[in-house]
Design a protein around this motif. Structure first.
Motif, PDB file in Angstrom:
ATOM      1  N   ILE A 130       0.833  -1.212   0.000  1.00  0.00           N
ATOM      2  CA  ILE A 130       0.000   0.000   0.000  1.00  0.00           C
ATOM      3  C   ILE A 130       0.858   1.247   0.000  1.00  0.00           C
ATOM      4  N   ARG A 131       1.898   1.269   0.848  1.00  0.00           N
ATOM      5  CA  ARG A 131       2.764   2.457   0.908  1.00  0.00           C
ATOM      6  C   ARG A 131       3.487   2.693  -0.411  1.00  0.00           C
ATOM      7  N   ILE A 132       3.962   1.626  -1.041  1.00  0.00           N
ATOM      8  CA  ILE A 132       4.665   1.778  -2.322  1.00  0.00           C
ATOM      9  C   ILE A 132       3.724   2.342  -3.378  1.00  0.00           C
ATOM     10  N   ILE A 133       2.526   1.782  -3.444  1.00  0.00           N
ATOM     11  CA  ILE A 133       1.558   2.222  -4.460  1.00  0.00           C
ATOM     12  C   ILE A 133       1.168   3.681  -4.251  1.00  0.00           C
ATOM     13  N   LEU A 134       0.849   4.045  -3.009  1.00  0.00           N
ATOM     14  CA  LEU A 134       0.391   5.410  -2.747  1.00  0.00           C
ATOM     15  C   LEU A 134       1.523   6.428  -2.865  1.00  0.00           C
ATOM     16  N   ARG A 185      -0.719   3.396 -10.693  1.00  0.00           N
ATOM     17  CA  ARG A 185      -2.065   2.988 -11.109  1.00  0.00           C
ATOM     18  C   ARG A 185      -2.025   1.505 -11.451  1.00  0.00           C
ATOM     19  N   LEU A 186      -2.479   0.706 -10.505  1.00  0.00           N
ATOM     20  CA  LEU A 186      -2.378  -0.742 -10.634  1.00  0.00           C
ATOM     21  C   LEU A 186      -3.709  -1.375 -10.266  1.00  0.00           C
ATOM     22  N   GLU A 187      -4.185  -2.278 -11.114  1.00  0.00           N
ATOM     23  CA  GLU A 187      -5.402  -3.033 -10.801  1.00  0.00           C
ATOM     24  C   GLU A 187      -5.012  -4.185  -9.878  1.00  0.00           C
ATOM     25  N   LEU A 188      -5.203  -3.961  -8.600  1.00  0.00           N
ATOM     26  CA  LEU A 188      -4.697  -4.896  -7.600  1.00  0.00           C
ATOM     27  C   LEU A 188      -5.332  -6.276  -7.726  1.00  0.00           C
ATOM     28  N   ARG A 189      -6.614  -6.327  -8.025  1.00  0.00           N
ATOM     29  CA  ARG A 189      -7.284  -7.628  -8.165  1.00  0.00           C
ATOM     30  C   ARG A 189      -6.637  -8.459  -9.269  1.00  0.00           C
ATOM     31  N   LYS A 190      -6.333  -7.817 -10.379  1.00  0.00           N
ATOM     32  CA  LYS A 190      -5.744  -8.550 -11.497  1.00  0.00           C
ATOM     33  C   LYS A 190      -4.344  -9.056 -11.143  1.00  0.00           C
ATOM     34  N   VAL A 191      -3.564  -8.229 -10.466  1.00  0.00           N
ATOM     35  CA  VAL A 191      -2.210  -8.638 -10.085  1.00  0.00           C
ATOM     36  C   VAL A 191      -2.255  -9.806  -9.101  1.00  0.00           C
ATOM     37  N   ILE A 192      -3.165  -9.730  -8.139  1.00  0.00           N
ATOM     38  CA  ILE A 192      -3.293 -10.823  -7.165  1.00  0.00           C
ATOM     39  C   ILE A 192      -3.755 -12.102  -7.859  1.00  0.00           C
ATOM     40  N   ALA A 193      -4.658 -11.966  -8.813  1.00  0.00           N
ATOM     41  CA  ALA A 193      -5.123 -13.140  -9.562  1.00  0.00           C
ATOM     42  C   ALA A 193      -3.972 -13.791 -10.321  1.00  0.00           C
ATOM     43  N   MET A 194      -3.114 -12.981 -10.924  1.00  0.00           N
ATOM     44  CA  MET A 194      -1.952 -13.533 -11.642  1.00  0.00           C
ATOM     45  C   MET A 194      -0.992 -14.207 -10.665  1.00  0.00           C
ATOM     46  N   ALA A 195      -0.839 -13.612  -9.472  1.00  0.00           N
ATOM     47  CA  ALA A 195       0.032 -14.232  -8.471  1.00  0.00           C
ATOM     48  C   ALA A 195      -0.511 -15.600  -8.064  1.00  0.00           C
ATOM     49  N   PHE A 207      -6.226  -6.479   2.316  1.00  0.00           N
ATOM     50  CA  PHE A 207      -5.555  -5.251   1.896  1.00  0.00           C
ATOM     51  C   PHE A 207      -6.394  -4.028   2.263  1.00  0.00           C
ATOM     52  N   GLU A 208      -7.708  -4.160   2.167  1.00  0.00           N
ATOM     53  CA  GLU A 208      -8.584  -3.050   2.541  1.00  0.00           C
ATOM     54  C   GLU A 208      -8.401  -2.695   4.016  1.00  0.00           C
ATOM     55  N   PHE A 221     -14.961   1.044  -1.173  1.00  0.00           N
ATOM     56  CA  PHE A 221     -14.417  -0.279  -1.492  1.00  0.00           C
ATOM     57  C   PHE A 221     -15.530  -1.296  -1.705  1.00  0.00           C
ATOM     58  N   SER A 222     -16.628  -1.158  -0.952  1.00  0.00           N
ATOM     59  CA  SER A 222     -17.690  -2.166  -1.000  1.00  0.00           C
ATOM     60  C   SER A 222     -18.462  -2.155  -2.313  1.00  0.00           C
ATOM     61  N   LEU A 223     -18.254  -1.136  -3.152  1.00  0.00           N
ATOM     62  CA  LEU A 223     -18.927  -1.140  -4.453  1.00  0.00           C
ATOM     63  C   LEU A 223     -18.411  -2.261  -5.342  1.00  0.00           C
ATOM     64  N   GLY A 224     -17.198  -2.748  -5.016  1.00  0.00           N
ATOM     65  CA  GLY A 224     -16.669  -3.904  -5.743  1.00  0.00           C
ATOM     66  C   GLY A 224     -16.069  -3.577  -7.094  1.00  0.00           C
ATOM     67  N   ASN A 225     -15.980  -2.316  -7.433  1.00  0.00           N
ATOM     68  CA  ASN A 225     -15.431  -1.966  -8.747  1.00  0.00           C
ATOM     69  C   ASN A 225     -14.206  -1.075  -8.622  1.00  0.00           C
ATOM     70  N   GLU A 226     -13.596  -1.070  -7.426  1.00  0.00           N
ATOM     71  CA  GLU A 226     -12.471  -0.170  -7.204  1.00  0.00           C
ATOM     72  C   GLU A 226     -11.329  -0.897  -6.526  1.00  0.00           C
ATOM     73  N   ASP A 227     -10.281  -1.239  -7.277  1.00  0.00           N
ATOM     74  CA  ASP A 227      -9.099  -1.842  -6.679  1.00  0.00           C
ATOM     75  C   ASP A 227      -7.831  -1.070  -7.043  1.00  0.00           C
ATOM     76  N   ASP A 228      -8.010   0.094  -7.678  1.00  0.00           N
ATOM     77  CA  ASP A 228      -6.915   1.023  -7.915  1.00  0.00           C
ATOM     78  C   ASP A 228      -6.786   1.873  -6.656  1.00  0.00           C
ATOM     79  N   LEU A 229      -5.767   1.611  -5.840  1.00  0.00           N
ATOM     80  CA  LEU A 229      -5.686   2.245  -4.528  1.00  0.00           C
ATOM     81  C   LEU A 229      -5.505   3.755  -4.617  1.00  0.00           C
ATOM     82  N   VAL A 230      -4.781   4.218  -5.611  1.00  0.00           N
ATOM     83  CA  VAL A 230      -4.589   5.664  -5.769  1.00  0.00           C
ATOM     84  C   VAL A 230      -5.930   6.331  -6.045  1.00  0.00           C
TER      85      VAL A 230
END
Length: 747
Positions: free
Chosen positions: A494-498, A503-513, A580-581, A602-611
């Motif tokens: 979180i600190r690195i991103i902020l 601008r990173l889609e965290l859900r997609k990155v975690i899915a790839m991991a 992460f939230e 966050f609960s809208l489910g369409n926001e995983d870009d932390l910035v």
């Protein structure tokens, strides 16, 4: 009023345990005094290498007298019941009162309890209390080993468990000894000073007397004072040589717990060791010898001097002490230098396969398997953030190789740092060396975050791989335990991103991991099959190029599979995103950001870009502080409550579109038109990331909403009007949920 002085004098207490032990002693004694009605004016605890001390001021001479009431049987009850009550209360019938609660008279025994002398109370509870003092590690010793005639509280010479063998217990109240025995040691009014700079016992009465006599006996009682003496001493001694102290708060705390009378001396490092990386020198001196490192303030370069803290005033000014320490340091640095020069004979690339012998975790494979995952993920993240993916993949490849080096084997805290040196020695690009050095950052809230693109990609990959791996095998943090530091990893991400506004889609990155974790193409056997090289020959210089080609091929294949994988573990993805939230809330709390607003977005489910998420939350928080925002939130709650009640009553959900032709009043028509316009505008502004403008559109809803609730009756007798108006409120709710889930908001 009386003052209590308690000192526990023992063999050397480990430095890391002293401060907490002093706090625990204060907590236990304060609790025991309070429980017994003994209030006081002040308390102070002290800790040092050989003593724990507690001073309590303003204690009363005795406990207050109290009376206790005990309700008995009713008047006229059987004699057996009455006699049993009198025996249990310890009173006679003539001493009891009779009272009436409206149901008839009953007996009440009023028992007067005389307060005991404070000294007697303290003597009673201290032995048991000292036995309960918690220590991370403790020793057992037979009482007779120190006091042959001593008898413990139980009356037997049973082994005692404490941090170190006790030599004496000093305990006085208002200058008089409080007599008790613990661990076979009887309390008295005597202590000892410095082990070498004083002799004989010291008799004391009160704290002022105690502190003064200890200083005369070369003991600085207060740890903070010792720390200040050491800090100023090192600072001053370094200044004499034109140098400055390299800050090291942890070492300062530790050395403060090793000495009672600190004396700072300066020693020299032989020139033959100055070609060794300064981190090795500093770590060797810090870890093994507890020396402070110095540097040239003009250049910032590591100096060939060190500061040591002696617990002794030497007749020769410390010449022999310094010479002895220099001799010990020479042996330490000779080993470190040998490891450094031997490690440089190997190229990092040729030792990647050695990581197959290093277990990362029993269920997550070797460090070799992890290297390939991190390398692949680094490349994917680099592509997403606009960094050089080739350099990022290469950095991931080499990132863990220093784990098999001799220097890191000796000094594990230098992992990453040594990998950076080895990479530069091999001629790797500076970006790769920097990324290897910074891969573990940030390691705490005060640590700097990586900011170069390749370093960012590798650090994020390393932390996300760790979190995903342990979540995947069910080893998640609990309320009291986080053995794999997953919270720290998530906060680091979180600190690195902020900090870098990535601008990173965290859900997609975690899915790839997750996808990379299930690949089986990263174990040594795969490379042996791919290259036709026997496992026993992998890692040898002869086959280095073939291995490199195989690594690249496997990496490309793993990345392709991760990108194309559609069978993602949705539950685990949601779980780790929620994790992460929660960490994001922690990170933002110090900035004054409301955690409920993070939930709402966050609960809208369409926001995983932390910035973007943080920007939305901050703008939303500012909007809700305005009159328009506060009133709109109130209106939302009114609408939501009406809908909730009516949906429950009607057993249906009002989530369709209202009929504009069915509206009867001007105010409901106006609200419908405004909502139709606002809904599209808000969506457009959010897509363009113009969040302040989206709040401006929402602010325009205040007037129509206020007018609606003032003029319109939702639950009209006409069923069609009622339904249409409920649908209109549902439309209002949906429009506001475009920005955030207002139901999650507090206040």
């Amino acid at each position: 009023m009386s003052d209590l002085l308690l000192e526990l004098f023992s063999e050397e207490i480990p430095a890391r345990m002293q401060a907490q032990a002093a706090r625990d002693l204060e907590r236990l004694v304060v609790g025991a005094l309070s429980d017994r009605g003994l209030l006081f004016e002040g308390v102070k605890a002290f800790a040092g290498p050989r003593r724990l001390t507690l001073a309590v001021s303003g204690l009363p001479a005795k406990q207050p007298d109290v009376s206790e009431e005990k309700k008995g049987p009713r008047v006229g009850a059987p004699d057996k019941a009455v006699q049993g009550f009198l025996r249990s209360a310890g009173v006679k019938l003539k001493d009891c009162e009779t009272r009436d609660d409206g149901k008839g008279p009953f007996y009440v025994a009023v028992i007067a309890l005389k307060g005991r002398a404070t000294a007697d109370v303290i003597a009673d509870f201290l032995p048991d209390l000292l036995a309960k003092l918690p220590w991370p590690k403790s020793m057992r010793w037979p009482q007779e080993s120190l006091t042959p005639a001593g008898q413990g509280p139980s009356g037997a010479n049973a082994p005692v468990r404490w941090v170190r063998p006790l030599h004496s217990i000093l305990c006085t109240l208002d200058g008089e000894v409080v007599s008790f025995t613990f661990a076979g040691v009887a309390s008295n009014n005597r202590t000892r000073g410095h082990r070498f700079l004083s002799s004989g016992e010291i008799a004391v009465k009160r704290f002022e007397d105690y502190a003064r006599k200890l200083r005369e006996a070369h003991v600085v009682l207060d740890a903070e004072e010792r720390k200040a003496i050491i800090f100023e001493g090192v600072k001053g001694a370094a200044f004499v040589h034109g140098l400055e102290m390299i800050p090291d708060e942890g070492l300062l705390d530790e050395v403060c717990g090793l000495v009672e009378w600190p004396v700072v001396l300066i020693g020299a490092i032989e020139d033959q060791f100055m070609d060794v990386p300064p981190e090795i020198l500093q770590t060797a001196m810090r870890t093994h010898q507890k020396y402070f490192s110095l540097r040239d303030p003009a250049t910032g370069k590591f100096a060939n001097r060190f500061a040591l803290v002696a617990n002794m005033i030497a007749e020769d000014g410390g010449i022999k002490i310094v010479a002895g320490n220099e001799r010990v340091l020479r042996a330490r640095l000779s080993d470190a230098s040998f490891f450094w020069f031997r490690d440089k004979q190997w190229r990092l690339n040729n030792r990647v396969i050695d990581l197959a012998e290093v277990v990362f975790h029993g269920e997550l494979g070797s460090q070799f398997a992890r290297t390939l995952r991190v390398s692949a993920l680094s490349g994917l993240i680099a592509t997403a953030i606009g960094a050089d993916s080739v350099l990022a993949r290469r950095a991931g490849w080499l990132a863990k190789v220093d784990l098999v080096s001799d220097v890191v084997g000796e000094f594990p805290e230098l992992q990453g740092v040594m990998g950076s040196y080895y990479a530069l020695n091999d001629g790797e690009p500076p970006e790769i060396a920097a990324a290897i050095r910074e891969q573990y950052r940030p390691q705490g809230p005060s640590d700097v975050v990586p900011n170069s693109p390749v370093s960012v990609a590798l650090s994020l990959a390393d932390k996300i791989d760790t979190a995903v791996g342990f979540f995947g095998i069910g080893l998640k943090p609990t309320g009291s335990s986080d053995p794999y530091a997953l919270r720290r990893s998530a906060l680091g991400v979180i600190r690195i991103i902020l900090a870098n506004e990535i601008r990173l889609e965290l859900r997609k990155v975690i899915a790839m991991a997750f996808s990379l974790h299930v690949q089986k193409r990263v174990e040594p056997a795969y490379f042996a099959r791919s290259t036709k090289i026997p496992l026993s020959l992998l890692g040898t210089p002869k086959h280095a190029e073939a291995e490199l080609e195989a690594l690249n091929g496997a990496l490309d294949e793993a990345i392709a599979l991760a990108r194309s994988s559609t069978s993602q573990p949705v539950d685990q993805l949601d779980e780790i995103l929620s994790f992460f939230e929660e960490r994001l809330k922690v990170a933002l709390r110090e900035k004054g950001t409301r955690h409920d607003l993070i939930d709402a977005v966050f609960s809208l489910g369409n926001e995983d870009d932390l910035v973007r998420l943080v920007a939305r939350v901050e703008v939303l928080q500012a909007f809700l502080k305005t009159d328009d925002g506060a009133n709109l939130l109130t209106a939302y709650r009114r609408a939501a409550n009406i809908l909730k009640a009516e949906e429950k009553k009607d057993k249906i959900a009002y989530d369709g579109e209202p009929d504009p032709e069915a509206f009867a009043l001007r105010e409901e028509k106006a609200l419908f038109v405004e909502l139709a316009t606002a809904s599209e505008l808000i969506k457009a502004e959010i897509e363009r990331e113009r969040f302040a403008e989206a709040m401006g559109v929402m602010a325009r809803l205040r007037g129509p909403v206020d007018a609606f609730f003032e003029k319109v009756t939702v639950n009209d007798k006409d069923a069609n009007l009622r339904k249409n108006r409920l649908l209109l409120l549902s439309r209002l709710r949906a429009t506001l949920h475009t920005v955030a889930d207002f139901s999650k908001m507090e206040g």
